[in-house]
Design a protein around this motif. Structure first.
Motif, PDB file in Angstrom:
ATOM      1  N   GLY A 140       1.141  -1.088   0.014  1.00  0.00           N
ATOM      2  CA  GLY A 140      -0.148   0.038  -0.215  1.00  0.00           C
ATOM      3  C   GLY A 140       0.813   1.621  -0.032  1.00  0.00           C
ATOM      4  N   LEU A 141       2.338   1.501   0.750  1.00  0.00           N
ATOM      5  CA  LEU A 141       2.791   2.407   0.839  1.00  0.00           C
ATOM      6  C   LEU A 141       3.573   3.085  -0.240  1.00  0.00           C
ATOM      7  CD1 LEU A 141       4.259   4.272   2.457  1.00  0.00           C
ATOM      8  CD2 LEU A 141       5.626   3.170   2.858  1.00  0.00           C
ATOM      9  N   ALA A 142       3.826   1.584  -0.946  1.00  0.00           N
ATOM     10  CA  ALA A 142       4.685   1.740  -2.379  1.00  0.00           C
ATOM     11  C   ALA A 142       4.127   2.019  -3.366  1.00  0.00           C
ATOM     12  CB  ALA A 142       5.411   0.494  -2.940  1.00  0.00           C
ATOM     13  N   SER A 143       2.428   1.644  -3.424  1.00  0.00           N
ATOM     14  CA  SER A 143       1.443   1.844  -4.539  1.00  0.00           C
ATOM     15  C   SER A 143       1.306   3.627  -3.879  1.00  0.00           C
ATOM     16  CB  SER A 143       0.399   1.137  -3.909  1.00  0.00           C
ATOM     17  OG  SER A 143      -0.499   1.478  -5.195  1.00  0.00           O
ATOM     18  N   ALA A 144       0.784   4.060  -2.933  1.00  0.00           N
ATOM     19  CA  ALA A 144       0.641   5.610  -3.304  1.00  0.00           C
ATOM     20  C   ALA A 144       1.353   5.780  -3.262  1.00  0.00           C
ATOM     21  CB  ALA A 144      -0.105   5.558  -1.415  1.00  0.00           C
ATOM     22  N   LEU A 145       2.845   5.957  -3.604  1.00  0.00           N
ATOM     23  CA  LEU A 145       4.305   6.589  -3.721  1.00  0.00           C
ATOM     24  C   LEU A 145       4.457   6.896  -4.985  1.00  0.00           C
ATOM     25  CD1 LEU A 145       6.943   5.772  -0.366  1.00  0.00           C
ATOM     26  CD2 LEU A 145       5.843   8.297  -1.476  1.00  0.00           C
ATOM     27  N   ARG A 146       3.613   5.422  -5.177  1.00  0.00           N
ATOM     28  CA  ARG A 146       3.858   5.617  -6.955  1.00  0.00           C
ATOM     29  C   ARG A 146       2.831   6.021  -7.647  1.00  0.00           C
ATOM     30  NH1 ARG A 146       2.906   0.669  -7.873  1.00  0.00           N
ATOM     31  NH2 ARG A 146       4.655   0.143  -7.190  1.00  0.00           N
ATOM     32  N   ARG A 147       1.889   6.560  -6.918  1.00  0.00           N
ATOM     33  CA  ARG A 147       0.654   7.074  -7.516  1.00  0.00           C
ATOM     34  C   ARG A 147       0.562   8.473  -7.306  1.00  0.00           C
ATOM     35  NH1 ARG A 147      -4.233   6.646  -5.503  1.00  0.00           N
ATOM     36  NH2 ARG A 147      -3.133   4.991  -3.443  1.00  0.00           N
ATOM     37  N   CYS A 148       1.969   9.543  -5.931  1.00  0.00           N
ATOM     38  CA  CYS A 148       2.372  10.485  -5.749  1.00  0.00           C
ATOM     39  C   CYS A 148       0.798  11.072  -5.174  1.00  0.00           C
ATOM     40  CB  CYS A 148       2.374  11.546  -7.067  1.00  0.00           C
ATOM     41  SG  CYS A 148       3.055  12.782  -6.248  1.00  0.00           S
ATOM     42  N   ARG A 149       0.450  10.046  -4.561  1.00  0.00           N
ATOM     43  CA  ARG A 149      -1.022  10.209  -3.808  1.00  0.00           C
ATOM     44  C   ARG A 149      -0.072  10.861  -2.003  1.00  0.00           C
ATOM     45  NH1 ARG A 149      -4.560  13.244  -4.167  1.00  0.00           N
ATOM     46  NH2 ARG A 149      -5.994  12.262  -2.266  1.00  0.00           N
ATOM     47  N   ALA A 150       0.361  12.320  -2.196  1.00  0.00           N
ATOM     48  CA  ALA A 150       1.457  12.439  -0.634  1.00  0.00           C
ATOM     49  C   ALA A 150       1.269  14.455  -1.026  1.00  0.00           C
ATOM     50  CB  ALA A 150       2.847  11.917  -1.048  1.00  0.00           C
ATOM     51  N   TYR A 151       1.667  15.215  -0.070  1.00  0.00           N
ATOM     52  CA  TYR A 151       2.521  15.716   0.305  1.00  0.00           C
ATOM     53  C   TYR A 151       3.688  16.027   1.187  1.00  0.00           C
ATOM     54  CZ  TYR A 151      -1.216  15.821   4.038  1.00  0.00           C
ATOM     55  OH  TYR A 151      -2.146  15.850   5.483  1.00  0.00           O
ATOM     56  N   PHE A 152       3.913  17.566   1.512  1.00  0.00           N
ATOM     57  CA  PHE A 152       5.052  16.745   2.723  1.00  0.00           C
ATOM     58  C   PHE A 152       5.653  18.280   3.128  1.00  0.00           C
ATOM     59  CE2 PHE A 152       7.155  18.399  -1.521  1.00  0.00           C
ATOM     60  CZ  PHE A 152       7.778  19.396  -1.154  1.00  0.00           C
TER      61      PHE A 152
END
Length: 550
Positions: A433-445
């Motif tokens: 799930g973590l790798a998938s979310a990072l691959r889809r760029c569903r992130a902010y920082f």
């Protein structure tokens, strides 16, 4: 790992990705320190010119009393005489390394700073040379830990190797310091089991070796003397598999204790030919470090990724459904906000990554306040990649190396100058799930000391933050969904996707409403992202873009 997990809990961070260089898991090589191979400075008493992981033995002597040293083929002879119980005469030597700034500090190599859990041991070849019963003190400094009051303390093992007729013992000398008394012969080699002795302390198995030191001291008028001929630091369990699983075990321990998820990844130096040609494979230069997170939790796939760099590493990781980040693109030097003189390096990094299309990597470390550049300088690099049609997902990292997470607002910067984190919209907390979310760029920082909210936004009903979408109309509406921004300023940034090094910004404007809906021009390809800043412009948090194509 304990200290980072503790601080994560304190600062509202739910998970940590621990990325170690692959050689950390492979401790098949020993560190050998032979003082006789160096030169004795008669004034400072330092031993210099050593080869290997510890290039200097730094001397520290105390007064009153007499201390002396001799260096010969027989080894490093330390002697002390005089002193009292309250003020002993002491001569101590520390393993050191001369860093690039010319200052002597602890050794920082992957063989020296090995995990204690790898079965770390010290083999000490010594000889006593005094006229009577004597003792040689050997100190191993380990990692930092936090106590219940959030006070950091550095764990230590203090060995007292003595010819005195005393029973072997192990006791707590002070908070975080275990004292181990060993009766030894007048000469020979003694094996110090760091893992066994560190385990006397809470989470003692979760440590790395920082430095080694040894000393003789005198509390009376008798001369006390010892010779150190050779020191060998090695691991009884050097295999990649065993040490990888030890890290997994620690991660599970701190999930149970603190409720902080732990994911084990790895960081690799990249000997890619393109990097070498551009000079980027040198330590500290942009692009020479890359992080990898694979969905499988076992270490099996690691063997196929050893010593691969650049595009080749990315390709192999993608074959295994993993993600790759380009780390500290301007270099990993800890520098203050004033980065004068780095402009040429940053320009070279930008051109190189544009030409290489960032190796097709998934992620780029952008949230770095003090890694050879400011956050805004890293943002400009990121925007230049987006403008060049290269989509990389921006992330923020602490890169703590076990240090305290410092709040930049206090301007103390006692240890770590990069307290940034990445927040991820997850469907699952598994590694997949973590790798998938990072691959889809569903992130902010951003900076968790400043920003405590959430960031997301969408384009009409056809796309969300982190996606690349095609639009047919000449404009689309953006709907913001941002919380926790009270007292902060919200900005929308839109840049054109067009060839060249410079970025053509269409809009950079402040938005008053965190739930606003804005219209943006889509007649030309562009990217749109969101910034949250303090009123004085200090960075707080950043979204990832939506890339708009025609």
């Amino acid at each position: 790992m304990e200290f980072d997990a503790f601080q994560a809990k304190q600062n509202g961070v739910d998970a940590i990705v621990w990325s170690e260089h692959l050689p950390v898991f492979d401790q098949g090589d020993s560190v050998v320190i032979t003082p006789a191979q160096g030169r004795l400075d008669p004034d400072s008493l330092n031993v210099t010119g050593l080869q290997g992981d510890a290039t200097r033995l730094g001397a520290v002597r105390t007064v009153p009393g007499l201390t002396a040293v001799q260096l010969s083929e027989a080894g490093l002879e330390l002697s002390a005489q005089g002193g009292t119980d309250a003020q002993p005469a002491r001569l101590q030597y520390f393993t050191q390394h001369i860093w690039k700034d010319g200052k002597a500090r602890w050794p920082e190599t992957l063989r020296f700073n090995r995990p204690v859990s790898s079965g770390a041991q010290v083999g000490l070849n010594y000889r006593f040379c005094g006229p009577a019963v004597d003792s040689l003190h050997f100190v191993v400094r380990l990692s930092w830990h936090a106590d219940a009051g959030d006070l950091e303390q550095q764990y230590q093992i203090h060995y007292v190797l003595t010819t005195n007729a005393v029973p072997d013992s192990r006791s707590l000398e002070a908070a975080g310091v275990v004292r181990v008394v060993r009766r030894v012969a007048s000469s020979g080699t003694v094996i110090l089991d760091l893992l066994s002795d560190a385990s006397f302390l809470p989470d003692g198995d979760d440590n790395t070796v920082v430095d080694l030191s040894w000393y003789v001291e005198s509390h009376d008028s008798m001369p006390h003397c010892a010779v150190v001929k050779r020191v060998v630091l090695k691991s009884a369990s050097p295999s990649i598999d065993a040490n990888w699983y030890e890290s997994q075990r620690f991660a599970e321990r701190y999930w149970e204790r603190f409720g902080v998820f732990g994911y084990i990844g790895f960081e690799e130096w990249t000997p890619d030919s393109a990097l070498a040609t551009a000079g980027f494979a040198q330590p500290g230069r942009g692009g020479s470090h890359m992080n990898v997170l694979l969905p499988p939790s076992d270490p099996g796939p690691l063997f196929g990724l050893w010593e691969i760099g650049g595009r080749g590493l990315v390709r192999k990781v993608h074959e295994q459904c993993g993600v790759v980040s380009i780390n500290h693109p301007f270099g990993y030097a800890l520098l203050p906000a004033d980065t004068a003189g780095l402009g040429a390096i940053q320009a070279d990094v930008t051109r190189f990554l544009l030409n290489q299309r960032a190796f097709e990597a998934d992620l780029l470390e952008v949230g770095l306040p003090a890694r050879s550049g400011t956050v805004d300088q890293h943002l400009l690099l990121w925007d230049r990649l987006s403008a060049g049609g290269i989509r990389t997902c921006g992330i923020g990292v602490t890169d703590t190396h076990g240090w305290r997470w410092d709040d930049p607002a206090t301007a103390t910067y006692t240890e770590n100058r990069n307290p940034y984190v990445t927040w991820i919209w997850l469907r699952s907390t598994t590694r997949v799930g973590l790798a998938s979310a990072l691959r889809r760029c569903r992130a902010y920082f951003g900076n968790p000391f400043v920003f405590h909210g959430t960031i997301d936004f969408s384009i009409d009903t056809i796309g969300a933050m982190g996606q690349a979408i095609s639009v047919r109309s000449d404009s689309v509406s953006i709907r913001f969904a941002i919380t926790g921004a009270t007292g902060l300023n919200l900005w929308m940034v839109q840049g054109l996707v067009t060839p060249g090094v410079d970025v053509q910004y269409l809009r950079r404007e402040r938005v008053a409403d965190t739930a606003a809906t804005l219209w943006v021009d889509t007649r030309r390809p562009s990217f749109v992202r969101v910034e949250v800043r303090l009123p004085d412009g200090t960075p707080a948090a950043f979204s990832n873009p939506i890339w708009l194509a025609k």
